[in-house]
Scaffold this active site. Structure first.
Site, PDB file in Angstrom:
ATOM      1  N   ARG A  93     -21.756  59.430 -27.119  1.00 17.03           N
ATOM      2  CA  ARG A  93     -22.174  58.046 -26.879  1.00 17.03           C
ATOM      3  C   ARG A  93     -23.575  57.813 -27.433  1.00 17.03           C
ATOM      4  NH1 ARG A  93     -25.536  55.834 -23.639  1.00 17.03           N
ATOM      5  NH2 ARG A  93     -25.939  57.829 -22.633  1.00 17.03           N
ATOM      6  N   ASP A 153     -17.950  37.804 -18.931  1.00 15.85           N
ATOM      7  CA  ASP A 153     -17.663  38.369 -17.613  1.00 15.85           C
ATOM      8  C   ASP A 153     -17.642  37.278 -16.542  1.00 15.85           C
ATOM      9  OD1 ASP A 153     -18.181  41.479 -18.294  1.00 15.85           O
ATOM     10  OD2 ASP A 153     -19.701  40.224 -19.242  1.00 15.85           O
ATOM     11  N   ARG A 156     -14.441  35.481 -16.773  1.00 16.52           N
ATOM     12  CA  ARG A 156     -13.380  36.267 -16.133  1.00 16.52           C
ATOM     13  C   ARG A 156     -13.420  36.105 -14.614  1.00 16.52           C
ATOM     14  NH1 ARG A 156     -14.611  41.444 -20.041  1.00 16.52           N
ATOM     15  NH2 ARG A 156     -13.045  41.003 -21.658  1.00 16.52           N
ATOM     16  N   HIS A 173     -17.474  27.686  -9.981  1.00 17.20           N
ATOM     17  CA  HIS A 173     -18.759  28.065 -10.579  1.00 17.20           C
ATOM     18  C   HIS A 173     -19.167  29.416 -10.005  1.00 17.20           C
ATOM     19  CE1 HIS A 173     -19.443  24.186 -12.569  1.00 17.20           C
ATOM     20  NE2 HIS A 173     -18.788  23.705 -11.530  1.00 17.20           N
ATOM     21  N   HIS A 180     -24.276  44.014 -18.966  1.00 23.16           N
ATOM     22  CA  HIS A 180     -22.914  43.805 -19.458  1.00 23.16           C
ATOM     23  C   HIS A 180     -22.282  45.189 -19.562  1.00 23.16           C
ATOM     24  CE1 HIS A 180     -19.444  42.451 -21.630  1.00 23.16           C
ATOM     25  NE2 HIS A 180     -19.743  43.181 -22.686  1.00 23.16           N
ATOM     26  N   THR A 236     -10.827  43.826 -27.389  1.00 23.28           N
ATOM     27  CA  THR A 236     -10.816  42.430 -26.942  1.00 23.28           C
ATOM     28  C   THR A 236     -11.448  41.567 -28.025  1.00 23.28           C
ATOM     29  OG1 THR A 236     -13.000  42.487 -25.887  1.00 23.28           O
ATOM     30  CG2 THR A 236     -11.132  43.230 -24.570  1.00 23.28           C
TER      31      THR A 236
END
Length: 321
Positions: A93, A153, A156, A173, A180, A236
């Site tokens: 990573r 997000d 979602r 809301h 993130h 995505t």
């Protein structure tokens, strides 16, 4: 600006892959931009994406779409950075992060060299860390360098609540804040439906036997959404493309919209020297202001945890460059 004083709305998209091209497709249909320049390390790939889009021009508002180059940064209104390296088999990573930092720094250097006055929207991941990298590298005011952050997000979360509560998503809301990534959290103290705070709405609705359990389940579903989609189809791109249109709309139309973009903090919420996603007013200037909402103690602790996660990643990167 042209001779007659008209400002063209030009958007440069860096990276013509799934996210960049889907955003270009959505942006073209929105009618927001007058010009869309698509830049990719593979000129042929960008040309192919542009030609595919151009064949649909009779069916969407008038817009000039073309394969661009670094010279297009000079007169861009908005630059959207979606380019990034893909993780190779067996690659760590950290090494992937280092490669993405190098890509961002090279692109930002080109923007600066062209004396761009655009607002830069970072999408490449990890977006919070790379937003700060881009801001530091550019030397621009922080208002001009933002990340897509938790705008998707938050969408979602609104979708999940709308589905569960049986309410039109436009009347929900709600905000996901912080990183993130895995440490993000739902700010339930800021969540309301039709102007009614979520805890009160649940008492009125009477649908939940245990709202605490249900909201935990909804929040976890949001946090794991990307993983599920990646498992299903590899990546995505549709929803993030639409989220980017929303951000760019706020900039090009000077809407002063409140969006949870990633912004480099200067003391807001007691945090500095890192980028996190928090409610911010977005206009043609980029970030007008960061809204310091009255979070509860638990949410403040969760935000502090997000900050520690980002700081740890930054420290690891610094020690290994």
């Amino acid at each position: 600006m042209t001779e007659n004083g008209w400002h063209k709305r030009k958007v440069v998209i860096v990276g013509a892959g799934a996210v960049g091209s889907t955003f270009a497709y959505s942006l073209a249909q929105s009618g927001l931009a007058d010009e869309i320049a698509l830049i990719d390390k593979s000129r042929n790939f960008a040309e192919g994406q542009v030609l595919d889009l151009a064949h649909g021009r009779p069916y969407f508002p008038s817009v000039d779409i073309y394969s661009g180059d670094t010279g297009d940064y000079a007169d861009a209104s908005v630059i959207v950075m979606t380019a990034g390296a893909k993780q190779q088999p067996g690659e760590s990573r950290l090494n992937l992060l280092k490669r993405n930092v190098a890509i961002v720094e090279e692109s930002v250097d080109q923007m600066v060299a062209e004396s761009s006055s655009a607002v830069l929207v970072m999408v490449s991941n990890p977006v919070d860390l790379l937003t700060k990298v881009a801001w530091i590298r550019s030397g621009w005011p922080r208002r001009r360098v933002i990340g897509s952050g938790t705008v998707l997000d938050s969408s979602r979360l609104r979708y999940g609540l709308g589905q569960y509560c049986g309410v039109d998503v436009h009347n929900v809301h709600a905000y996901m804040l912080g990183e993130h990534g895995d440490s993000e959290f739902a700010a339930w103290s800021m969540t309301h439906i039709g102007g009614v705070q979520i805890e009160e709405y649940c008492r009125i609705c009477g649908k939940c036997e245990d709202w605490t359990q249900q909201r935990t389940m909804i929040e976890e579903t949001v946090k794991n959404s990307a993983y599920h989609i990646i498992d299903y189809k590899g990546a995505t791109w549709f929803a993030v493309g639409l989220a980017l249109v929303r951000i760019v709309d706020a900039i090009l139309r000077n809407r002063k919209s409140v969006l949870t973009v990633s912004v480099c903090l200067k003391g807001e919420y007691g945090l500095s020297d890192l980028a996190l996603s928090l409610p911010a007013v977005i206009s043609s200037n980029g970030v007008e202001s960061v809204i310091e909402a009255r979070l509860n103690d638990s949410e403040h602790n969760l935000l502090a945890h997000c900050a520690s996660v980002i700081k740890s990643a930054e420290d690891e990167l610094k020690h290994n460059r």
